[in-house]
Design an enzyme around this catalytic site. Structure first.
Site, PDB file in Angstrom:
ATOM      1  N   PRO A  25      -8.720-119.064  73.297  1.00  0.00           N
ATOM      2  CA  PRO A  25      -9.576-120.004  72.629  1.00  0.00           C
ATOM      3  C   PRO A  25      -9.667-119.700  71.159  1.00  0.00           C
ATOM      4  O   PRO A  25     -10.254-118.724  70.752  1.00  0.00           O
ATOM      5  CB  PRO A  25     -10.913-119.842  73.297  1.00  0.00           C
ATOM      6  CG  PRO A  25     -10.695-118.875  74.412  1.00  0.00           C
ATOM      7  CD  PRO A  25      -9.431-118.183  74.141  1.00  0.00           C
ATOM      8  N   GLU A  26      -9.085-120.597  70.441  1.00  0.00           N
ATOM      9  CA  GLU A  26      -9.264-120.589  69.002  1.00  0.00           C
ATOM     10  C   GLU A  26     -10.264-121.705  68.720  1.00  0.00           C
ATOM     11  O   GLU A  26     -10.780-122.321  69.641  1.00  0.00           O
ATOM     12  CB  GLU A  26      -7.919-120.812  68.307  1.00  0.00           C
ATOM     13  CG  GLU A  26      -6.886-119.767  68.743  1.00  0.00           C
ATOM     14  CD  GLU A  26      -5.537-119.902  68.074  1.00  0.00           C
ATOM     15  OE1 GLU A  26      -5.484-120.394  66.938  1.00  0.00           O
ATOM     16  OE2 GLU A  26      -4.539-119.511  68.689  1.00  0.00           O
TER      17      GLU A  26
END
Length: 266
Positions: free
Chosen positions: A2-3
């Site tokens: 998760p960016e």
DNA sequence: AATGGGACCTGCGCGC
DNA sequence: TGCGCGCAGGTCCCAT
């Protein structure tokens, strides 16, 4: 996973699904995920609270339960959230007043759950640089101008600019045709402007497509994102460059893998 | 001060 | 088929 775009996707869905819902029970199967306070205090602290607000700070989710009580979720590499039925793979489960549950999924158990009085007190959050989506061109230019670190490494340094991770950092350098090994201060004004523009545009594009599901990441409903199909370099070692058709190379920078095109990225 | 490596964890795909 | 190895979207900590 998760960016910024993936976490933002989750945030938007959480807002719709859990705002104003009460947490009626909580179960944890991997207590190590809870960093503060103690596991029992955490459990006592969340049960009975209602979700007031769901926000995001860089790659962290900050869920307001009270003026002085925030649930902070850092998904790290493999974390994601699944809303609906209880899932046997869940590492933690929040039982909600609508009869649904919020599963905290994390195959690698590297994520972090916290309950704090104020998320702004968290050291990691205090040190965060401006968000990649918000940073002005002049601020961005200032960041690069005096630094000789490799541009790729700098883009991943959350204390300088926050929200980019190893997928999108590689993508923006490729789209800007900048070699990831370049010293940050060697970028021309034109390159800096181009890179800044690509950072903003790719993050917006990724949010629009609900993030990249290159591995474990799924959205709140368990569905894949749509952005992984649009990635141009990430994970494409030895495949053809999108621009010149020559094979992409992979190198290690700052301890992270990095695909790029030695021909196009100067 | 900056850089590189390892640690934290688990699970997957690959080559033999 | 089975096994060992390398590698993975993040971040921190330590040694040099």
């Amino acid at each position: 996973m998760p960016e910024l775009p993936e976490v933002e996707t989750i945030r938007r869905e959480l807002v719709r699904k859990i705002t104003n819902k009460k947490i009626v029970n909580f179960k944890i199967t991997k207590p190590k995920l809870i960093k503060e306070p103690s596991v029992s205090e955490f459990k006592k602290g969340v049960i009975g609270e209602r979700v007031k607000e769901v926000s995001r700070k860089a790659k962290l989710l900050t869920i307001k339960l009270k003026e002085d009580k925030f649930l902070i979720i850092h998904l790290k590499i493999a974390g994601w959230l699944l809303y609906g039925e209880e899932d046997p793979r869940a590492r933690a489960v929040f039982y909600l007043s609508d009869g649904k549950v919020l599963n905290y999924m994390d195959s690698r158990v590297l994520g972090e759950l916290r309950l704090c009085k104020n998320y702004k007190d968290l050291n990691f959050i205090k040190k965060l640089g401006p968000e990649a989506l918000d940073i002005s061109l002049s601020k961005f230019r200032e960041l690069l101008i005096s630094r000789k670190a490799k541009i790729k490494v700098l883009l991943l340094d959350q204390t300088l600019i926050s929200g980019l991770g190893n997928i999108y950092a590689q993508e923006v350098l490729f789209l800007s045709k900048i070699n990831p090994q370049r010293a940050a201060n060697s970028l021309s004004q034109k390159e800096t402007r181009l890179l800044h523009g690509k950072i903003v545009s790719i993050l917006k594009e990724a949010i629009k497509h609900k993030g990249s599901s290159v591995d474990t990441y799924r959205d709140l409903g368990g569905d894949r994102g749509g952005m992984e199909k649009r990635l141009k370099v990430y994970g494409r070692k030895d495949k053809k460059c999108y621009f010149c058709k020559r094979p992409l190379k992979k190198i290690s920078l700052g301890g992270r893998g990095n695909c790029f095109c030695p021909h196009c990225q100067k």
